[in-house]
Scaffold this active site. Sequence first.
Site, PDB file in Angstrom:
ATOM      1  N   GLY A   1       0.823  -1.202   0.000  1.00 53.79           N
ATOM      2  CA  GLY A   1       0.000   0.000   0.000  1.00 53.79           C
ATOM      3  C   GLY A   1       0.852   1.245   0.000  1.00 53.79           C
ATOM      4  O   GLY A   1       2.040   1.188   0.332  1.00 53.79           O
TER       5      GLY A   1
ATOM      6  N   CYS B   1       5.130  -6.228   1.550  1.00 52.18           N
ATOM      7  CA  CYS B   1       5.538  -4.823   1.583  1.00 52.18           C
ATOM      8  C   CYS B   1       4.865  -4.087   2.755  1.00 52.18           C
ATOM      9  O   CYS B   1       5.166  -4.378   3.899  1.00 52.18           O
ATOM     10  CB  CYS B   1       5.241  -4.174   0.221  1.00 52.18           C
ATOM     11  SG  CYS B   1       6.096  -2.622   0.011  1.00 52.18           S
ATOM     12  N   TYR B   2       3.909  -3.199   2.479  1.00 49.43           N
ATOM     13  CA  TYR B   2       3.239  -2.512   3.584  1.00 49.43           C
ATOM     14  C   TYR B   2       2.654  -3.526   4.565  1.00 49.43           C
ATOM     15  O   TYR B   2       2.698  -3.353   5.780  1.00 49.43           O
ATOM     16  CB  TYR B   2       2.108  -1.605   3.060  1.00 49.43           C
ATOM     17  CG  TYR B   2       1.339  -0.922   4.169  1.00 49.43           C
ATOM     18  CD1 TYR B   2       1.711   0.330   4.626  1.00 49.43           C
ATOM     19  CD2 TYR B   2       0.260  -1.563   4.785  1.00 49.43           C
ATOM     20  CE1 TYR B   2       1.029   0.936   5.674  1.00 49.43           C
ATOM     21  CE2 TYR B   2      -0.429  -0.974   5.820  1.00 49.43           C
ATOM     22  CZ  TYR B   2      -0.049   0.278   6.264  1.00 49.43           C
ATOM     23  OH  TYR B   2      -0.717   0.869   7.296  1.00 49.43           O
TER      24      TYR B   2
ATOM     25  N   HIS C   1       7.656  -7.787  -3.939  1.00 48.54           N
ATOM     26  CA  HIS C   1       6.336  -8.123  -4.497  1.00 48.54           C
ATOM     27  C   HIS C   1       6.394  -9.435  -5.280  1.00 48.54           C
ATOM     28  O   HIS C   1       6.825  -9.454  -6.430  1.00 48.54           O
ATOM     29  CB  HIS C   1       5.851  -6.988  -5.414  1.00 48.54           C
ATOM     30  CG  HIS C   1       5.465  -5.773  -4.639  1.00 48.54           C
ATOM     31  ND1 HIS C   1       4.204  -5.591  -4.109  1.00 48.54           N
ATOM     32  CD2 HIS C   1       6.192  -4.690  -4.273  1.00 48.54           C
ATOM     33  CE1 HIS C   1       4.154  -4.451  -3.463  1.00 48.54           C
ATOM     34  NE2 HIS C   1       5.349  -3.887  -3.538  1.00 48.54           N
TER      35      HIS C   1
ATOM     36  N   GLU D   1       3.946 -10.984  -6.486  1.00 52.55           N
ATOM     37  CA  GLU D   1       2.829 -11.066  -7.441  1.00 52.55           C
ATOM     38  C   GLU D   1       3.182 -10.490  -8.806  1.00 52.55           C
ATOM     39  O   GLU D   1       2.460 -10.726  -9.778  1.00 52.55           O
ATOM     40  CB  GLU D   1       1.588 -10.350  -6.867  1.00 52.55           C
ATOM     41  CG  GLU D   1       1.692  -8.829  -6.698  1.00 52.55           C
ATOM     42  CD  GLU D   1       2.370  -8.384  -5.404  1.00 52.55           C
ATOM     43  OE1 GLU D   1       3.158  -9.176  -4.847  1.00 52.55           O
ATOM     44  OE2 GLU D   1       2.144  -7.252  -4.955  1.00 52.55           O
TER      45      GLU D   1
ATOM     46  N   ASP E   1     -17.338 -10.744 -22.665  1.00 51.28           N
ATOM     47  CA  ASP E   1     -18.103 -11.036 -21.450  1.00 51.28           C
ATOM     48  C   ASP E   1     -19.513 -11.524 -21.767  1.00 51.28           C
ATOM     49  O   ASP E   1     -19.940 -12.572 -21.283  1.00 51.28           O
ATOM     50  CB  ASP E   1     -18.166  -9.801 -20.535  1.00 51.28           C
ATOM     51  CG  ASP E   1     -16.778  -9.342 -20.110  1.00 51.28           C
ATOM     52  OD1 ASP E   1     -15.837 -10.147 -20.225  1.00 51.28           O
ATOM     53  OD2 ASP E   1     -16.631  -8.192 -19.679  1.00 51.28           O
TER      54      ASP E   1
ATOM     55  N   LYS F   1     -10.960 -10.843 -15.932  1.00 54.47           N
ATOM     56  CA  LYS F   1     -11.075 -10.904 -17.397  1.00 54.47           C
ATOM     57  C   LYS F   1     -10.290 -12.084 -17.988  1.00 54.47           C
ATOM     58  O   LYS F   1     -10.763 -12.763 -18.899  1.00 54.47           O
ATOM     59  CB  LYS F   1     -10.548  -9.583 -17.983  1.00 54.47           C
ATOM     60  CG  LYS F   1     -10.851  -9.391 -19.441  1.00 54.47           C
ATOM     61  CD  LYS F   1     -12.226  -8.817 -19.621  1.00 54.47           C
ATOM     62  CE  LYS F   1     -12.585  -8.620 -21.051  1.00 54.47           C
ATOM     63  NZ  LYS F   1     -13.891  -7.967 -21.189  1.00 54.47           N
TER      64      LYS F   1
END
Length: 526
Positions: A62, A89-90, A182, A184, A240, A382
């Site tokens: 964050g 992290c945060y 990170h 991710e 979609d 998505k």
Amino acid sequence: MNEAVADIHHYKLLILDFGSQYTQLIARRAREIGVYCEIHPCDMPDQQILEFGAAGIILSGGPESTIDECALPIPAAVFEASVPVLGICYGMQAMALHFGGEVVNSGHSEFGYAKIQVTADSELLNHLSDRADGTPELDVWMSHGDHVAKLPAGFECVASSGNAPIAVMADKNRNYYGIQFHPEVTHTTSGKEILQRFISQLCRCECEWTSDNIIDDAITRIRQQVGDEEVILALSGGVDSSVVALLLHRAIGDQLNCVFVDNGLLRLHEGDQVMKMFAENLGVKVIRVDAEKRFLQALDGEADPEAKRKIIGNVFIDVFEEEAAKLTSARWLAQGTIYPDVIESAGASTGKAHLIKSHHNVGGLPEDMSLKLIEPLRELFKDEVRRLGLELGLPAKMINRHPFPGPGLGVRILGPVCREYADILRRADAIFIDALYQHGLYEQVSQAFTVFLPVKSVGVTGDGRRYGYVLSLRAVETIDFMTARAAHLPYDFLDEVCRSILNEVSEVARVSYDISSKPPATIEWE
Ligand code: XMP
């Protein structure tokens, strides 16, 4: 269909969002690994956290500083749930403070690639190495100004970097881990493996979140929800609504009624293609409404982009409502809402990365239709919708089509819209897009299209003067459509497209290529 449907929500992770631009990426990685997860705001009430029943909790990064007074604390229930916790992290710094550790500002922020050395044993990092000789060193992506300076009681340091001596901390008894980098983002080479270890080994989740299982689960739920009642879906031909149509069709067959509105602002032959794929090939019931005249009449003389968007949105609602009213036995309205829309509208994210433009909601359906709402894609990102689409038999070409705005060519014809302009634009755009496919460039750009400028310019053809319209080609590269740069398409390619358009679309006298970045330009011209 599979009788024993896997319980795709049995193992789930809770991701608390402290505002990082990467929070959605954490969720997408977890889902890729095969586990369902949800993102909730970092101030989720304790009761709800406990009731959620997570197998593990991830605290995101964050923008706040844990040293500032305004720092967002971790809800107490996170550590009462008796499940593994991973702070990123945060999230790591907040965890350190929560347990009595210390966080300091480094004086110099660290953004980008860094190396960390694994210094002690831990289930999260054991035997990991990004070096050919097996040295316990990892290439990671850092983005921080603060770092943990003093470990809280019960934690030990298991990896260090130059700027963050405590880059990873672990309380192996309680399975609480904090990592400064990170995992991710793909720049962290072993990031997915680290998340996989947290999810599979520490949280002991089994991977049941797969396309096959998601489809089986969706079909079962649709059948339970809808019973023998009828459903209406506004089918646009976009990914979609197409995936919703196929899921519903598999689940309830002819109880599904699709309405496809041709607003006259679609791409060349688009209406025929949608009908061919769904009605002819797949046997889906589709009502095609040719509403071109109605849209063009309503748009007549209107030059303002936002007003044009509103008109197109409103006429769409009117046309759709009229068609829906004819389907008197329908009780349900299906919508292609996907998970990022749910997060946005719930305000679940504190992150700045999740801003949505209000004008993108054009094409939304009326709320007062007295139909019950069914949203089979509500839990999906998505990329998951795309994978489902492929699995359900949609052609890859359609799944990978560039985004097309709801107002269609209405925002690609500058100023007032009319049939003549739309026809010229459609023909020229098809030449550009076909050429991108032929040269293998289509999938290298994120979005490409042609823009119509209602001004005339002089040219020559043979012995005569040619006084024709101006078009601009636009092709951009972008990750998130919030920022973009013009694609560096080969000059020879642009030359070929330009010549084809000038030869084949006689109303056009000049073709340009738009090299503006976003910001300050936008991707669309209106
Ligand atoms: P801009 O032009 O805002 O576009 O840089 C960013 C992305 O959004 C799409 N876009 C729209 N999509 N309705 C939509 O459904 C709209 O009114 C609209 N305006 C822009 C645009 O095509 C690009 O992908």
